[in-house]
Design a protein around this motif. Structure first.
Motif, PDB file in Angstrom:
ATOM      1  N   ARG B  86      55.290 -21.258 -39.172  1.00 53.65           N
ATOM      2  CA  ARG B  86      56.533 -21.453 -38.446  1.00 53.65           C
ATOM      3  C   ARG B  86      57.488 -20.294 -38.632  1.00 53.65           C
ATOM      4  NH1 ARG B  86      59.575 -26.961 -38.881  1.00 53.65           N
ATOM      5  NH2 ARG B  86      57.459 -27.559 -38.355  1.00 53.65           N
ATOM      6  N   ASN B  87      57.478 -19.717 -39.830  1.00 56.91           N
ATOM      7  CA  ASN B  87      58.443 -18.655 -40.103  1.00 56.91           C
ATOM      8  C   ASN B  87      57.943 -17.263 -39.757  1.00 56.91           C
ATOM      9  OD1 ASN B  87      60.269 -20.485 -41.036  1.00 56.91           O
ATOM     10  ND2 ASN B  87      59.530 -20.398 -43.140  1.00 56.91           N
ATOM     11  N   ARG B  88      56.795 -17.243 -39.142  1.00 54.79           N
ATOM     12  CA  ARG B  88      56.234 -15.951 -38.762  1.00 54.79           C
ATOM     13  C   ARG B  88      57.118 -15.263 -37.743  1.00 54.79           C
ATOM     14  NH1 ARG B  88      50.143 -16.538 -36.951  1.00 54.79           N
ATOM     15  NH2 ARG B  88      49.611 -16.937 -39.096  1.00 54.79           N
ATOM     16  N   VAL B  89      57.210 -13.938 -37.834  1.00 58.91           N
ATOM     17  CA  VAL B  89      57.970 -13.177 -36.845  1.00 58.91           C
ATOM     18  C   VAL B  89      57.198 -13.187 -35.524  1.00 58.91           C
ATOM     19  CG1 VAL B  89      58.836 -10.899 -36.239  1.00 58.91           C
ATOM     20  CG2 VAL B  89      58.997 -11.687 -38.578  1.00 58.91           C
ATOM     21  N   LEU B 174      63.648  -5.944 -38.771  1.00 61.32           N
ATOM     22  CA  LEU B 174      63.233  -5.504 -40.094  1.00 61.32           C
ATOM     23  C   LEU B 174      63.474  -6.594 -41.120  1.00 61.32           C
ATOM     24  CD1 LEU B 174      62.068  -2.946 -41.357  1.00 61.32           C
ATOM     25  CD2 LEU B 174      64.382  -2.281 -41.981  1.00 61.32           C
ATOM     26  N   GLN B 175      64.654  -7.210 -41.023  1.00 56.29           N
ATOM     27  CA  GLN B 175      64.967  -8.296 -41.955  1.00 56.29           C
ATOM     28  C   GLN B 175      63.959  -9.429 -41.848  1.00 56.29           C
ATOM     29  OE1 GLN B 175      68.915  -9.586 -41.133  1.00 56.29           O
ATOM     30  NE2 GLN B 175      69.787  -8.520 -42.890  1.00 56.29           N
ATOM     31  N   LEU B 176      63.655  -9.779 -40.617  1.00 55.32           N
ATOM     32  CA  LEU B 176      62.696 -10.866 -40.403  1.00 55.32           C
ATOM     33  C   LEU B 176      61.339 -10.508 -40.995  1.00 55.32           C
ATOM     34  CD1 LEU B 176      63.509 -11.860 -36.729  1.00 55.32           C
ATOM     35  CD2 LEU B 176      63.908 -13.239 -38.735  1.00 55.32           C
ATOM     36  N   LEU B 177      60.914  -9.284 -40.758  1.00 55.67           N
ATOM     37  CA  LEU B 177      59.610  -8.866 -41.267  1.00 55.67           C
ATOM     38  C   LEU B 177      59.597  -8.863 -42.782  1.00 55.67           C
ATOM     39  CD1 LEU B 177      58.761  -6.007 -38.763  1.00 55.67           C
ATOM     40  CD2 LEU B 177      57.487  -8.119 -39.048  1.00 55.67           C
ATOM     41  N   GLU B 178      60.682  -8.408 -43.372  1.00 51.52           N
ATOM     42  CA  GLU B 178      60.745  -8.377 -44.834  1.00 51.52           C
ATOM     43  C   GLU B 178      60.674  -9.785 -45.400  1.00 51.52           C
ATOM     44  OE1 GLU B 178      63.249  -4.288 -45.776  1.00 51.52           O
ATOM     45  OE2 GLU B 178      64.301  -6.205 -45.595  1.00 51.52           O
ATOM     46  N   THR B 181      57.183 -11.045 -45.166  1.00 50.64           N
ATOM     47  CA  THR B 181      56.327 -10.443 -46.189  1.00 50.64           C
ATOM     48  C   THR B 181      56.526 -11.118 -47.534  1.00 50.64           C
ATOM     49  OG1 THR B 181      56.628  -8.359 -45.026  1.00 50.64           O
ATOM     50  CG2 THR B 181      55.617  -8.255 -47.203  1.00 50.64           C
ATOM     51  N   MET B 182      57.775 -11.372 -47.886  1.00 54.12           N
ATOM     52  CA  MET B 182      58.036 -12.015 -49.182  1.00 54.12           C
ATOM     53  C   MET B 182      57.430 -13.400 -49.231  1.00 54.12           C
ATOM     54  SD  MET B 182      61.632 -11.009 -50.798  1.00 54.12           S
ATOM     55  CE  MET B 182      62.755 -11.120 -49.440  1.00 54.12           C
ATOM     56  N   GLN B 183      57.529 -14.104 -48.132  1.00 57.58           N
ATOM     57  CA  GLN B 183      56.934 -15.437 -48.098  1.00 57.58           C
ATOM     58  C   GLN B 183      55.428 -15.362 -48.306  1.00 57.58           C
ATOM     59  OE1 GLN B 183      57.852 -18.141 -44.960  1.00 57.58           O
ATOM     60  NE2 GLN B 183      59.932 -17.361 -44.753  1.00 57.58           N
TER      61      GLN B 183
END
Lengths: 352, 373
Positions: B86-89, B174-178, B181-183
């Motif tokens: 669900r939280n995927r960009v 960029l924020q979303l991708l970061e 990635t952390m998730q």
């Protein structure tokens, strides 16, 4: 969203031409009676719906012209081009030299299969030009041979080739005292076949339009051109881009989405579902205010019953049947058609 | 109660909060009473353990039951995977696939006919819209092909194309991708520790009473040998700190499993170390059996190609457009594990063959003794 028009036979081509004319002149007219921005978005919606603007200077109608005689099509093409505002694609036409002789069987069983591929290729080309194909709009008369017989066949082909598209058939109901002696046979056969493939039949009765011309418009010598123009105006206003039902700020790309008196409606469907209104502030064809009503009701019950009755009487005495059987339409096919239409009549009779 | 007691359970309010966070992100109805909300949401999902529903409404007790419920959700709903997905960009190239469904029954037959026609029309409009979407996507993919850094893919996605037109949006992307990635990193971390979690739950089963889903999980999650890094307190601390870090940016429950391990370590004083009392041979046997099993299942498993849900459309020049479903993280992990297992098996086989050949050669030579490694 775009509509591809298929003009079938003499009647279909003449009316089709008037429809595009009406739409185009409305679009170019400055009597929109609304703001410039409004006008522009209306303009764009209209253009996308009916015309294709590629490399040429004038918009090209999204249409395929089909007839078994060359005369009407050439007239139609040249008249359109002469207007200077729009034109047809010269390649989007198909005609032969023979004609159908007002014989439904000729159109359906002979011309249809013979020329199916060529005609469907033309349709496919037009369909591919559309970013979003809304559906097909065919124009034909029921009484003749090409429009009715070939028209029924082409509609079937459209359904087979585009199973998920919307197909609307515009059908001209002939004069009660028409010239074609077998017009009732043709009508019965056309209607019963169209019922299987079409999604909706939009009917204009020649008698009714004639009355409009005579009584409302006071035209003395009513020509086919007058009749066609009235029809075209009505169709144009029905197809005019409107707002979506929620009253949004932009034109609905879908043409086909407060008369609340319950006695107008059937018992099993509430007015909210049965009635839909679409509005627009932009005036159509110089009318300051206009409204068009399209209804699916028992209105056509009487004319239909009439036509079926007359056709049946003729059939009972086997008059002119050989004209049809020689092209492959047997008596069983007639009987099937009668049965189908009787079912339609009974459905409409018990509508309420 | 059992022997190794003083197993530390987080307090009920903490667990209730966790469950609320978890459930609320999936179910969308609200209740005044939070505890009642949790219970009804669990009921909605089919949790039928009566002990949970008998818990007091003041939140004074029930740690074990809540923990069990949480584990059940974790297992049953593929919770973390769902949240990752669900939280995927979004690439913007997505479209959805779904199987066809039939109609249900109604009232007046004429109403049914009318409804049928209406439905058919709506469906057709939807179909036309989908076709338009695909056509436009095709245009985008075609026009941007050859421009992408990724040689294999070759073209831009809708999101990327949009970025070209509006470069000032790059910060947001960029924020979303970061964050994504952390998730994913936290998820991978969790996957390493997951067997320990389930083992711990199983060990304390006597506290919970019999639970069928805990038994089935032993098979699933025991396939990997226990990660040895859990043996040191320092590692636990690191996990906890990492968890803390992730917690700031991520849903609460990514943090939770690491938290419990930490508390487990502190309270039971290195009990975990004793649990690694598998004898060396037993472990070896288990490993080889597991490898063979994995390999076998990989070869025998039928191709499950049930496509349903969101997937990304990707342009292939050979055929107009083909769908590539990027599977869930768990599937990818499992696939990689299987591949690893089969490669290891192959390696073993090759080693055997080598050994045999060496033996053959050694036999032929007089006075030479071959000592295999």
């Amino acid at each position: 969203m775009s509509i591809v028009t298929v003009q079938l036979g003499q009647c279909g081509n003449q009316i089709g031409h008037e429809v595009f004319n009406a739409i185009c002149s409305d679009v170019h007219g400055t009597h929109g009676l609304c703001s410039k921005k409004e006008n522009e978005s209306y303009h764009d919606a209209c253009k996308e719906r009916f015309f294709c603007e590629e490399e040429s200077e004038v918009p090209i109608a999204r249409a395929v012209l089909v007839d078994m005689e060359p005369k009407v099509i050439s007239q139609t093409l040249s008249m359109a081009a002469r207007s200077g505002y729009w034109k047809y694609d010269d390649r989007s036409r198909f005609c032969q030299k023979q004609g159908s002789g007002n014989n439904w069987a000729n159109g359906y069983s002979v011309h249809g299969p013979r020329h199916k591929e060529v005609i469907m290729n033309l349709v496919q080309k037009e369909a591919e030009k559309c970013d979003r194909l809304g559906g097909f709009f065919t124009i034909m008369s029921m009484a003749g041979g090409t429009g009715s017989g070939l028209g029924a066949f082409v509609t079937q082909c459209l359904r087979d080739a585009f199973p998920t598209s919307f197909i609307l058939n515009h059908v001209i109901w002939p004069y009660g005292t028409g010239e074609v002696i077998v017009q009732n046979y043709n009508s019965v056969l056309t209607l019963s076949h169209l019922y299987q493939s079409s999604d909706a039949l939009l009917v204009h009765e020649n008698d009714v339009i004639h009355k409009i011309c005579a009584q409302l418009m006071n035209i003395k010598q009513i020509s086919f051109r007058d009749v066609n123009q009235v029809i075209a105006h009505q169709l144009g206003s029905v197809f005019q881009p409107t707002y979506t039902a929620e009253g949004g700020l932009h034109y609905s790309r879908n043409p086909l989405g407060s008369f609340r008196d319950p006695s107008l409606y059937t018992s099993w469907l509430n007015p909210r579902d049965a009635f839909n209104a679409w509005k627009t502030p932009r005036a159509f064809n110089k009318y300051e205010k206009s409204a068009s009503l399209v209804s699916n009701s028992q209105f056509l019950l009487k004319p239909l019953d009439n036509v079926v009755g007359k056709a049946w009487n003729m059939f009972a005495s086997k008059a002119y049947i050989h004209q049809y059987t020689k092209f492959g339409i047997e008596e069983e096919d007639f009987l099937d058609s009668f049965t189908a239409l009787e079912q339609v009549i009974s459905s409409y009779t018990i509508l309420c | 109660m059992g022997q190794h007691k003083e197993v530390f359970y987080p307090l009920p309010p903490v667990l209730y909060q966790l469950l609320i966070n978890v459930l609320f992100s999936i179910v969308f109805f609200f209740s005044d009473n939070q505890i009642r909300f949790v219970k009804s949401a669990l009921w909605y999902h089919g949790y039928d353990r009566p002990e949970l529903y008998r818990l007091p409404s003041d939140g004074s007790a029930g740690s074990r039951e809540l923990l069990l419920a949480f584990s059940w959700l974790l297992h049953r709903l593929s919770l973390l995977e769902q949240l990752l997905a669900r939280n995927r960009v979004k690439t913007g190239d997505e479209t959805s696939v779904s199987p066809e469904y039939g109609l249900e029954d109604g009232v007046d037959v004429r109403y049914l006919q009318w409804l049928n026609g209406r439905l058919r029309f709506q469906w057709r409009s939807l179909h036309a819209q989908h076709q338009e979407l695909c056509k436009l996507l095709h245009k985008i993919h075609l026009f941007t092909s050859g421009s992408h850094m990724d040689q294999i893919l070759g073209h831009f996605s809708v999101t990327e194309t949009d970025l070209v037109r509006q470069p000032e949006n790059y910060k947001q992307l960029l924020q979303l991708l970061e964050s994504e990635t952390m998730q994913l990193e936290a998820f991978l971390e969790w996957k390493q520790l997951e067997p320990v979690y389930w083992q711990w739950m199983v060990m304390n089963q006597t506290d919970f009473g019999r639970c069928s889903f805990l038994d089935s999980n032993i098979a699933d999650h025991f396939q990997r040998p226990l990660p040895t890094k859990i043996s040191s307190k320092r590692d636990i601390l690191c996990c906890f700190l990492a968890g803390e870090l992730f917690y700031r940016n991520l849903p609460y429950f990514f943090f939770f499993p690491l938290f419990f391990l930490f508390s487990l370590q502190v309270k039971t004083g290195g009990e975990e170390l004793q649990k690694e009392g598998f004898s060396a041979t037993a472990r070896k046997i288990q490993e080889s059996v597991e490898l063979k099993l994995l390999d076998l299942t990989y070869l025998c498993a039928p191709k499950k190609n049930k496509m349903h849900g969101s997937c990304r459309l990707v342009f292939r020049s050979k055929h107009p457009a083909s769908k590539t479903g990027f599977g869930s993280a768990t599937e990818v992990i499992r696939e990689l594990q299987m591949r690893e297992a089969s490669l290891e098996r192959e390696l073993k086989q090759l080693r055997e063959e080598c050994r045999q050949r060496l033996d053959e050669i050694a036999e032929g030579l007089d006075g030479v003794i071959c000592i295999s490694p």
